[in-house]
Scaffold this active site. Structure first.
Site, short mmCIF file in Angstrom:
data_model
loop_
_atom_site.label_atom_id
_atom_site.label_comp_id
_atom_site.label_asym_id
_atom_site.label_seq_id
_atom_site.Cartn_x
_atom_site.Cartn_y
_atom_site.Cartn_z
N LYS A 1 -9.62 -0.35 -5.21
CA LYS A 1 -9.58 0.37 -3.95
C LYS A 1 -10.91 1.07 -3.72
O LYS A 1 -11.38 1.84 -4.56
CB LYS A 1 -8.45 1.42 -4.00
CG LYS A 1 -8.31 2.26 -2.75
CD LYS A 1 -7.76 1.44 -1.59
CE LYS A 1 -7.81 2.19 -0.27
NZ LYS A 1 -6.74 3.17 -0.14
N ASP B 1 1.38 2.85 3.46
CA ASP B 1 0.55 4.04 3.25
C ASP B 1 1.41 5.30 3.20
O ASP B 1 0.96 6.37 3.61
CB ASP B 1 -0.55 4.17 4.31
CG ASP B 1 -1.65 5.14 3.86
OD1 ASP B 1 -1.81 5.34 2.65
OD2 ASP B 1 -2.34 5.70 4.73
N HIS C 1 1.45 5.38 -1.87
CA HIS C 1 1.04 6.48 -2.76
C HIS C 1 2.30 7.05 -3.42
O HIS C 1 3.15 7.60 -2.73
CB HIS C 1 0.31 7.57 -1.97
CG HIS C 1 -0.93 7.05 -1.31
ND1 HIS C 1 -2.17 7.15 -1.89
CD2 HIS C 1 -1.10 6.41 -0.14
CE1 HIS C 1 -3.07 6.58 -1.09
NE2 HIS C 1 -2.44 6.12 -0.02
N HIS D 1 -4.38 -0.09 6.29
CA HIS D 1 -3.84 0.79 7.35
C HIS D 1 -4.73 0.80 8.60
O HIS D 1 -5.27 1.83 8.98
CB HIS D 1 -3.62 2.22 6.83
CG HIS D 1 -4.66 2.78 5.90
ND1 HIS D 1 -5.99 2.86 6.23
CD2 HIS D 1 -4.56 3.29 4.65
CE1 HIS D 1 -6.65 3.39 5.22
NE2 HIS D 1 -5.81 3.66 4.25
N HIS E 1 0.87 -1.20 0.00
CA HIS E 1 0.00 0.00 0.00
C HIS E 1 0.89 1.24 0.00
O HIS E 1 1.46 1.60 1.02
CB HIS E 1 -0.90 0.01 1.25
CG HIS E 1 -1.87 1.14 1.28
ND1 HIS E 1 -3.21 0.97 1.52
CD2 HIS E 1 -1.71 2.48 1.11
CE1 HIS E 1 -3.83 2.14 1.49
NE2 HIS E 1 -2.93 3.08 1.24
N HIS F 1 -10.48 1.46 2.24
CA HIS F 1 -10.25 2.52 3.24
C HIS F 1 -11.43 2.45 4.19
O HIS F 1 -12.54 2.84 3.84
CB HIS F 1 -10.16 3.90 2.58
CG HIS F 1 -9.85 4.98 3.58
ND1 HIS F 1 -8.63 5.60 3.67
CD2 HIS F 1 -10.61 5.50 4.60
CE1 HIS F 1 -8.64 6.46 4.68
NE2 HIS F 1 -9.84 6.42 5.25
O1 DOR Z 1 -3.42 9.84 5.37
C1 DOR Z 1 -3.77 9.44 4.27
N1 DOR Z 1 -3.23 9.93 3.14
N2 DOR Z 1 -4.72 8.51 4.21
C2 DOR Z 1 -5.23 8.14 3.04
O2 DOR Z 1 -6.12 7.31 3.06
C3 DOR Z 1 -4.81 8.76 1.76
C4 DOR Z 1 -3.47 9.32 1.88
C5 DOR Z 1 -3.11 10.25 0.74
O3 DOR Z 1 -3.33 9.89 -0.42
O4 DOR Z 1 -2.55 11.32 1.03
ZN ZN Z 2 -3.40 5.05 1.43
#
Ligand code: DOR
Ligand code: ZN
Length: 354
Positions: free
Chosen positions: A97, A245, A15, A172, A13, A134
């Site tokens: 997702k 995450d 980004h 998460h 997981h 989520h």
């Molecule tokens: O804290 C977070 N940031 N939680 C999420 O679910 C998305 C993520 C983000 O993309 O910045």
């Molecule tokens: Zn995430």
């Protein structure tokens, strides 16, 4: 000096963002991870196979050999059966997702009425493709600290009851309720746990002044929940595995009087931070399975064949990183970390500001 050898870990997981931000995020994620599951919450989101393929190409253009980005597609109110079948057939998409609309960063295109997606979950179950969740409700009258537990009681339990063979990852997790729920569910239900939820609790974020660097969603909870997550992650239960995450935001978006963006950047030191967390409870011997085996087993891919090695040795994280044409404050920025990857890195960590 203590050392620890692990099969090369995967991050289920992460980004990576896009465009000018990719050079930083791919550099850090690919330093030692084998596979990473790339979250689709771009603007606009990655909702179909063709946009996932082009996003993957942009990532791969910056990737070293051996690094494997796996893609996730973003569920919307209008995701259709053909998209699910095409995703499975592509062989490139590992999960869909589910973001409840409004739950977190870039979730505006997310799902408004989850029960309307039941026919899509049915097809996902048939195609055996993972539903990544989520897990927070968005109701204004539910306290932010209760949103995960309420989601489990009111939404997730029902999805799992209706689709018992659907593989579901509750992403998460942040509460003892989530850990118990996953423990008590079948082996079709798993959870990722972040390094920051293992290392910190809401006191770290709130006592003595609010620290934007620790603000993420689901939000850090009480110490008792941190303890429950540490117990779950280090229990040798295959339903819990590594998902950082890691979610970067420019410093200006986090240190912002009009609202701090949610997300903690841990990709620069992910396995090192997990090693600290596992070491804090004397359970380092469980790190390899959590980081390098259980996630691969759940997603049905082989363990990586090569290894990395960690050494217990303090090093200092740069206070700030370059992030596109702006700046990023990483978790633990300007402070020491007690573990260092000493073998199996594809290249050294890039300097912070340059
Ligand atoms: O804290 C977070 N940031 N939680 C999420 O679910 C998305 C993520 C983000 O993309 O910045
Ligand atoms: Zn995430």
């Amino acid at each position: 000096m203590q050392t620890l050898k692990l099969k090369r870990p995967d991050d289920w997981h992460i980004h990576l963002r896009d465009d000018a931000y990719l050079s930083r995020t791919v550099h850090d994620a690919a330093r030692y991870f084998g596979r990473v599951l790339v979250m689709p919450n771009l603007v606009p989101p990655v909702i179909d196979v063709s946009s996932a393929i082009s996003y993957r190409e942009r990532i791969q253009a910056l990737s070293p050999p051996g690094f494997s980005p796996q893609m996730a597609l973003y569920l919307t109110d209008t995701t259709d059966a053909d998209t699910v079948v095409a995703a499975k057939q592509s062989g490139l998409v590992s999960a869909f997702k589910l973001y409840p609309a409004g739950a977190t960063t870039n979730s505006a295109f997310g799902v408004n009425a989850i029960e309307k997606l039941y026919p899509i979950f049915e097809i996902m179950q048939e195609q055996d493709i993972v539903l990544s969740v989520h897990g927070e409700v968005t109701d204004a009258d539910v306290d932010i600290f209760d949103r995960e537990a309420v989601f489990i009681d009111t939404i997730l339990s029902e999805i799992i009851r209706r689709f018992p063979s659907l593989r579901v990852v509750l992403e998460h997790i942040t509460t003892s309720q989530a850990a118990s729920f996953v423990q008590d569910s079948s082996d079709r239900v798993a959870a990722t746990i972040t390094a920051h939820h293992l290392l910190y609790n809401r006191n770290d974020m709130l006592v003595g002044g609010i620290r934007p660097v620790h603000y993420c969603l689901p939000i850090l909870k009480r110490h008792i929940h941190q303890v429950a997550l540490l117990e779950a992650a280090t229990s040798g239960n295959a339903s819990f595995f590594l998902g950082t995450d890691s979610a970067p935001h420019p410093r200006s978006a986090k240190e912002n009087a009009c609202g701090c963006a949610a997300g903690c950047y841990t990709a620069h030191a992910a396995i090192e931070l997990y090693a600290e967390a596992f070491s804090s409870v004397g359970r380092l011997e469980y790190l390899e399975a959590f980081a390098s085996e259980y996630g691969a087993d759940f997603y049905g891919v082989p363990h990586n064949k090569d290894h990395i090695e960690l050494t217990q040795q303090d090093w200092q994280v740069d206070a700030s990183f370059t992030f596109g044409n702006t700046e990023l404050i990483p978790t633990r920025g300007g402070e020491p970390i007690a573990w260092k990857v000493t073998s199996g890195e594809r290249y050294p960590l890039r300097d912070g500001v340059h």
